[in-house]
Design an enzyme around this catalytic site. Structure first.
Site, mmCIF file in Angstrom:
data_model
loop_
_atom_site.group_PDB
_atom_site.id
_atom_site.type_symbol
_atom_site.label_atom_id
_atom_site.label_comp_id
_atom_site.label_asym_id
_atom_site.label_seq_id
_atom_site.Cartn_x
_atom_site.Cartn_y
_atom_site.Cartn_z
ATOM 1 N N GLU A 37 0.823 -1.204 0.000
ATOM 2 C CA GLU A 37 0.000 0.000 0.000
ATOM 3 C C GLU A 37 0.864 1.263 0.000
ATOM 4 O O GLU A 37 0.521 2.253 -0.655
ATOM 5 C CB GLU A 37 -0.933 -0.021 1.209
ATOM 6 N N GLU A 94 -4.394 -9.673 3.397
ATOM 7 C CA GLU A 94 -5.211 -9.461 4.592
ATOM 8 C C GLU A 94 -6.473 -10.318 4.631
ATOM 9 O O GLU A 94 -6.903 -10.768 5.709
ATOM 10 C CB GLU A 94 -5.606 -7.971 4.702
#
Length: 280
Positions: free
Chosen positions: A133, A153
């Site tokens: 990210e 995730e």
């Protein structure tokens, strides 16, 4: 790649912790190289994963970078040969201490939507979870051939909440992005290049050198022009309206046309010499 590189981030909580800045800086190397600031996450034994103090330390670094008129571009990389950053340090989370990040986001960076100076990611290994990210939040990216990327995730009941979902959709379109987000699969450097997630792929060990070359190219151009280009893109990202963004671009253009750097750029072009930018 080790199992640690595949681990997702623990949830990030926002908050203020200025007392953590000095502590976290022990694991963050910062070096000025001409007009470029090189920032290295220096935790190779932990795959350059981040704890609470590192988010706040990096927040201070990025704020200082933006405020320094003598710095025009930055490079972010990781120490060692295995990882750029694999997200949060889950050993800390396993002890019951959830990581906390400042309002500027993961690595003190992912929520900095109004940045006007370019940041280059030199991806020297695994960029997973928050590390991926953070790379997506950078303006440009150079990856080594063995680098891998992913948002794993969903495999443990979390999701990429530091901009991974939104930025992948922005980069790739909804269906291609969701396939990556919802499966949590790993992306190779070649696939990242084909998808337009990185600018180029280089041989292992050459990532930082290639990023430095790119930084030097950027620093040879007008810093005010680059800042205006970034500001125009920020406005387009904010509104999603081409019409509003172009109107804003005209407003950004006016002060440039009266700047010392514009006069220098024209004079240098006519004289066929390199311009000497003053950032003024």
């Amino acid at each position: 790649m080790t199992d640690a590189a595949m681990q997702p981030d623990a949830p990030i909580q926002t908050g203020n912790a200025p007392d953590l800045v000095v502590k976290g800086m022990a694991d963050i190397r910062v070096e000025r190289r001409g007009r470029c600031l090189e920032v290295t996450i220096d935790r190779p034994d932990a795959m350059n994963s981040l704890r609470t103090e590192h988010h706040h330390a990096l927040d201070a670094v990025w704020s200082g970078f933006e405020a320094d008129d003598d710095l025009w571009v930055a490079i972010l990389t990781g120490a060692g040969t295995r990882a750029f950053c694999v997200g949060s340090d889950l050993k800390a989370a396993a002890s019951g201490i959830l990581p906390s990040a400042p309002a500027s986001g993961f690595a003190g960076f992912t929520n900095r939507f109004a940045r006007t100076k370019p940041v280059i990611a030199a991806v020297n290994g695994a960029a997973m979870g928050g590390g991926f990210e953070t790379m997506l939040a950078c303006d440009l990216a150079i990856a080594q051939d063995s680098a891998v990327f992913g948002l794993p995730e969903v495999k443990v009941g979390l999701f990429a909440a530091a901009g991974g979902v939104e930025r992948l959709v922005q980069h790739l379109g909804r269906k291609r992005a969701l396939e990556i987000v919802l499966t949590g699969r790993t992306i190779t450097a070649d696939e990242a290049l084909a998808l337009g997630l990185v600018n180029r792929v280089v041989a292992d060990g050459e990532t930082l050198g290639a990023a430095r070359e790119l930084a030097d190219t950027l620093a040879a151009n007008s810093p005010k022009s680059i800042a205006a280009s970034k500001a125009a893109l920020n406005e387009y990202d904010r509104t999603g309206s081409l019409e509003e963004s172009m109107a804003n671009s005209l407003e950004l253009l006016q002060p440039l046309m009266g700047s010392a750097d514009f006069r220098e750029g024209v004079d240098a072009f006519v004289a066929r010499r390199p311009p000497q930018w003053r950032n003024a």
